[in-house]
Design a protein around this motif. Structure first.
Motif, PDB file in Angstrom:
ATOM      1  N   GLY A 216       0.777  -1.240   0.000  1.00  0.00           N
ATOM      2  CA  GLY A 216       0.000   0.000   0.000  1.00  0.00           C
ATOM      3  C   GLY A 216       0.804   1.284   0.000  1.00  0.00           C
ATOM      4  O   GLY A 216       0.266   2.335   0.343  1.00  0.00           O
ATOM      5  N   LYS A 217       2.075   1.239  -0.408  1.00  0.00           N
ATOM      6  CA  LYS A 217       2.892   2.458  -0.397  1.00  0.00           C
ATOM      7  C   LYS A 217       2.341   3.495  -1.376  1.00  0.00           C
ATOM      8  O   LYS A 217       2.173   4.668  -1.030  1.00  0.00           O
ATOM      9  CB  LYS A 217       4.351   2.117  -0.734  1.00  0.00           C
ATOM     10  N   ARG A 608      -6.453 -12.997  -8.460  1.00  0.00           N
ATOM     11  CA  ARG A 608      -6.919 -11.607  -8.495  1.00  0.00           C
ATOM     12  C   ARG A 608      -6.697 -11.026  -9.888  1.00  0.00           C
ATOM     13  O   ARG A 608      -5.729 -11.390 -10.573  1.00  0.00           O
ATOM     14  CB  ARG A 608      -6.155 -10.769  -7.469  1.00  0.00           C
ATOM     15  N   PRO A 609      -7.566 -10.108 -10.338  1.00  0.00           N
ATOM     16  CA  PRO A 609      -7.338  -9.461 -11.638  1.00  0.00           C
ATOM     17  C   PRO A 609      -5.973  -8.781 -11.667  1.00  0.00           C
ATOM     18  O   PRO A 609      -5.537  -8.196 -10.671  1.00  0.00           O
ATOM     19  CB  PRO A 609      -8.479  -8.435 -11.725  1.00  0.00           C
ATOM     20  N   VAL A 610      -5.314  -8.864 -12.806  1.00  0.00           N
ATOM     21  CA  VAL A 610      -3.980  -8.264 -12.928  1.00  0.00           C
ATOM     22  C   VAL A 610      -4.037  -6.763 -12.660  1.00  0.00           C
ATOM     23  O   VAL A 610      -3.089  -6.175 -12.134  1.00  0.00           O
ATOM     24  CB  VAL A 610      -3.402  -8.552 -14.333  1.00  0.00           C
ATOM     25  N   SER A 611      -5.160  -6.127 -12.981  1.00  0.00           N
ATOM     26  CA  SER A 611      -5.305  -4.675 -12.772  1.00  0.00           C
ATOM     27  C   SER A 611      -5.202  -4.295 -11.305  1.00  0.00           C
ATOM     28  O   SER A 611      -4.841  -3.166 -10.974  1.00  0.00           O
ATOM     29  CB  SER A 611      -6.639  -4.194 -13.336  1.00  0.00           C
ATOM     30  N   SER A 612      -5.533  -5.235 -10.388  1.00  0.00           N
ATOM     31  CA  SER A 612      -5.501  -4.930  -8.953  1.00  0.00           C
ATOM     32  C   SER A 612      -4.144  -5.183  -8.322  1.00  0.00           C
ATOM     33  O   SER A 612      -3.946  -4.905  -7.142  1.00  0.00           O
ATOM     34  CB  SER A 612      -6.563  -5.759  -8.217  1.00  0.00           C
ATOM     35  N   SER A 614      -0.032  -4.755  -7.623  1.00  0.00           N
ATOM     36  CA  SER A 614       0.926  -3.648  -7.582  1.00  0.00           C
ATOM     37  C   SER A 614       1.901  -3.779  -8.750  1.00  0.00           C
ATOM     38  O   SER A 614       1.948  -4.806  -9.443  1.00  0.00           O
ATOM     39  CB  SER A 614       1.699  -3.668  -6.260  1.00  0.00           C
ATOM     40  N   GLY A 615       2.704  -2.734  -8.971  1.00  0.00           N
ATOM     41  CA  GLY A 615       3.661  -2.757 -10.068  1.00  0.00           C
ATOM     42  C   GLY A 615       4.645  -3.909  -9.951  1.00  0.00           C
ATOM     43  O   GLY A 615       4.965  -4.585 -10.941  1.00  0.00           O
ATOM     44  N   ASN A 641      12.425  -2.223 -12.288  1.00  0.00           N
ATOM     45  CA  ASN A 641      11.387  -1.206 -12.100  1.00  0.00           C
ATOM     46  C   ASN A 641      10.215  -1.794 -11.322  1.00  0.00           C
ATOM     47  O   ASN A 641       9.657  -2.824 -11.701  1.00  0.00           O
ATOM     48  CB  ASN A 641      10.891  -0.676 -13.449  1.00  0.00           C
ATOM     49  N   HIS A 642       9.829  -1.130 -10.223  1.00  0.00           N
ATOM     50  CA  HIS A 642       8.679  -1.486  -9.382  1.00  0.00           C
ATOM     51  C   HIS A 642       8.939  -2.663  -8.443  1.00  0.00           C
ATOM     52  O   HIS A 642       8.074  -2.996  -7.641  1.00  0.00           O
ATOM     53  CB  HIS A 642       7.429  -1.789 -10.226  1.00  0.00           C
ATOM     54  N   LEU A 643      10.099  -3.317  -8.534  1.00  0.00           N
ATOM     55  CA  LEU A 643      10.377  -4.428  -7.616  1.00  0.00           C
ATOM     56  C   LEU A 643      10.875  -3.887  -6.278  1.00  0.00           C
ATOM     57  O   LEU A 643      11.637  -2.932  -6.231  1.00  0.00           O
ATOM     58  CB  LEU A 643      11.437  -5.362  -8.206  1.00  0.00           C
ATOM     59  N   ASP A 644      10.428  -4.529  -5.178  1.00  0.00           N
ATOM     60  CA  ASP A 644      10.956  -4.128  -3.874  1.00  0.00           C
ATOM     61  C   ASP A 644      12.373  -4.674  -3.702  1.00  0.00           C
ATOM     62  O   ASP A 644      12.854  -5.483  -4.505  1.00  0.00           O
ATOM     63  CB  ASP A 644      10.036  -4.602  -2.739  1.00  0.00           C
TER      64      ASP A 644
END
Length: 708
Positions: A216-217, A608-612, A614-615, A641-644
């Motif tokens: 949730g960042k 879960r739908p891919v749209s929901s 996170s990156g 990119n977008h990976l923690d």
């Protein structure tokens, strides 16, 4: 208080003795807690209504208004004593003698005054009145909760707001630029993101915001920027999340226009000069006076220095002098995002929110941004998974985990060491508490049925009940990525010989390029944005043909390609299992879920739908798609990119274990150091292998920045 008593006696001549005592005691003891006459009515109105049922509610409210006025007139007029008067004793009294009856009952000492406890008052109404009073007091002591019903992208939130802050906000007396959010609850749909979390941002400090993907960042950043969470209205907030719209405005002018005050003054100056040139001599005085004021205001904000500052920011982010004059519609999405970042840096808001700002930048721009933000005068709250960037920029780290926000002083390296030490101490404390509990439990179990030890057992049971709840230390699960095994190939594997490529003959992009890679290659491609890194990858993939020269590839070579725009390639309406089934039909659901499980997309997450997602979670799905054909060579374009940070570490480990070859474009210095054995630099139409690796390249970049 005597005036209040007289008023009550006058208005209620037949008031019950118990009601009179109750009301008078409330006026004597609790008058300081009544902020308004409504508070007073809530406290004693029920009792006064019972004293005289012929009076209406409006009559009682009017009486409470009069009592409230008298209380404020005499609030400082009495202290201690009986009925507002101090009583002086003739001689000291000994309480022990009084208790033994040595003082006669007829003595009028204040210590012997007794009340008749018999009551004819309705006890239920009395309890109700007491509860109302307590509720009022609790309401003053506690803060209020603000509920947000509709926030960006289905997210909802509530927060605890201090009553004092609300008053200061409404009166305009709050001058602090600190952000203090308490007891925040945030959810996205039915998924809880934060529970009872606190966020304190001190003005002028630079906060790095870290945590696993999907916690949730980004949602929290959007709530701050939309002011769904209460931030003082005088604090300006800017969130860099959308690219600049493409139009005919030059890039430099687009940055200057975001300073609305400067733009307004320039327009007014132009209008005033036009009026002066066409006005009669008698009208010049007022116009000239206003024009002089405009010039003073422009001088105060250093309007003349703004173009130079905007050009410096654009240049640092990779815009050449020629690019700064180009219209914004001519730039790609990535460059428009850079333009949005330039506008934010130029505006200098009180609270700057950045979400992965390094994703759109090459290494030269990242180094420049690190240096620029180190002298940033206001507050920064930045989500980033680049450890070296946070080490360079952050003064504090906010860590999101277990639905809470933990604050640490220092950069990411300090945070990492402090957190590891804290977890170590928590584990030690947990083990010590558990050992102590077990020791007590052993004694209880041993002597539970021993009559001689019954008292000791009961004592141990009570001690066990009083001990705080034992909670194990919550450890975040390790991230593991696994690429499938592949067949080994004998060289030559992939090479470019004397390759020439251009989109137009006037500008040759590559000239006589000769490079090769094999099954144990770990190659990183670096260079300025626009130098042709992605084009080189497409030439290696065979997606575009060279203008001259040759591309050689092994006949059994299967390349897995990860594009930096992988999200555009995913059907966001499907879930992850359906996505793999649509791309690679013919296998069972278990096969697809097993492939997703190699990249941490398991359980409910895969449905879960891919749209929901996170990156970072979408990136994991893209890795699974890339691996479905069991490739024996990877070409990766900005895979981090977008990976923690934990997933980046896991990606590095997985690529090191991969049996095939790897070529990647990346600006993540930690990943480059972890896996790359060779560095290709794309510059000036040629590709060169740098012997000194990433350290040598950073020296070249730093020298170029200093020369500019």
């Amino acid at each position: 208080m005597s005036q209040c008593r007289e008023l009550i006696s006058e208005v209620f001549p037949h008031i019950d003795h118990e009601i009179s005592d109750y009301v008078n005691s409330m006026l004597d003891d609790g008058h300081e807690d009544f902020e308004t006459s409504d508070d007073l009515f809530d406290a004693i109105g029920v009792m006064l209504q019972q004293a005289d049922e012929s009076k209406t509610e409006d009559d009682i409210k009017e009486i409470c208004d009069r009592l409230f006025s008298l209380l404020h007139q005499t609030s400082n007029g009495s202290s201690g004593g009986v009925n507002g008067h101090n009583k002086v004793l003739d001689a000291p009294l000994q309480m022990s003698k009084m208790a033994e009856g040595m003082v006669q009952q007829e003595d009028t000492s204040i210590w012997l005054v007794k009340r008749d406890n018999s009551s004819v008052v309705d006890q239920k109404k009395l309890e109700k009145a007491d509860k109302m009073i307590q509720k009022k007091l609790d309401k003053r002591e506690q803060s209020t909760m603000k509920k947000v019903d509709s926030t960006p992208e289905m997210a909802t939130a509530s927060q605890q707001i201090n009553k004092r802050d609300v008053k200061m906000e409404s009166s305009g007396t709050n001058k602090s630029y600190d952000v203090k959010l308490e007891n925040i609850d945030v959810s996205y749909g039915d998924k809880v993101l934060l529970t009872g979390a606190d966020l304190h941002l001190v003005f002028g400090r630079r906060y790095g915001f870290t945590g696993r993907n999907g916690l949730g960042k980004t949602t929290l950043l959007k709530m701050l920027s939309s002011r769904s969470l209460m931030i003082p209205s005088h604090i300006t907030v800017l969130h860099v999340e959308q690219e600049v719209a493409g139009d005919d405005t030059p890039a430099l002018q687009s940055v200057l226009e975001c300073d609305e005050k400067r733009e307004a003054l320039l327009k007014e100056e132009k209008a005033l000069n036009a009026k002066l040139s066409s006005s009669s001599p008698g009208q010049d005085n007022s116009l000239s006076t206003r024009l002089a004021d405009v010039y003073k205001e422009m001088e105060a904000i250093e309007a003349d220095k703004a173009p130079a500052r905007a050009a410096m920011i654009l240049n640092g982010l990779g815009f050449s002098s020629k690019d700064q004059a180009r219209q914004t519609r001519e730039f790609s999405g990535g460059w428009r995002m850079r333009l949005a970042l330039a506008r934010a840096l130029f505006t200098r808001p009180d609270l700057l929110l950045l979400d992965e700002p390094t994703n759109m930048l090459d290494m030269k721009a990242i180094i420049w941004l690190e240096n620029y933000l180190q002298t940033w005068p206001t507050t920064i709250f930045v989500v980033s998974h680049d450890r070296l960037f946070l080490d360079s920029v952050a003064t504090d780290i906010i860590h999101l985990h277990s639905f809470k926000l933990d604050s640490y002083r220092g950069n990411y390296e300090v945070f990492h060491k402090t957190r590891e030490e804290r977890l170590k101490n928590q584990r030690k404390e947990y083990e010590a508490q558990k050992q102590y509990r077990d020791h007590i439990q052993v004694f209880i179990d041993r002597f539970r049925y021993n009559a001689n030890r019954a008292a000791q057992v009961q004592s141990k049971l009570k001690l066990l009940e009083k001990l705080p709840e034992l909670k194990p230390v919550e450890k975040e699960s390790d991230v593991v990525l696994r690429f499938p095994e592949c067949e080994k190939l004998s060289p030559p594997i992939l090479q470019l010989d004397d390759l020439v490529f251009y989109y137009s003959k006037e500008k040759i992009l590559f000239n006589k390029v000769c490079v090769n890679a094999n099954m144990d290659s770990r190659i990183c491609i670096v260079g300025d944005n626009g130098a042709g890194k992605t084009t080189l990858l497409k030439l290696l993939l065979g997606e575009i043909e060279p203008c001259s020269g040759h591309r050689h590839a092994h006949r059994n070579l299967r390349i897995g390609y990860f594009s930096q725009h992988h999200v555009d390639q995913l059907d966001l309406t499907l879930n992850s299992v359906q996505l793999l089934a649509s791309r690679f039909p013919g296998s069972t659901s278990e096969v697809y879920r097993g492939k997703l499980g190699l990249f941490g997309v398991t359980g409910e997450l895969s449905l879960r739908p891919v749209s929901s997602l996170s990156g970072g979670q979408k990136s994991r799905v893209a890795f699974a798609v890339m691996s479905m054909t069991n490739p024996n060579f990877f070409i990766l374009d900005e895979p981090t990119n977008h990976l923690d940070m934990e997933t980046i570490e896991a990606l590095g480990d997985a690529l090191n274990k991969f049996q095939g070859g790897v070529i990647l474009v990346s600006h993540d210095e930690r990943l480059i150091r972890k896996i790359c054995k060779e560095l290709w630099v794309v510059s000036g139409g040629i590709v060169t292998s740098l012997d000194g690796g990433i350290d040598e390249y950073k020296k070249l970049v730093q020298a170029e920045l200093e020369s500019n």
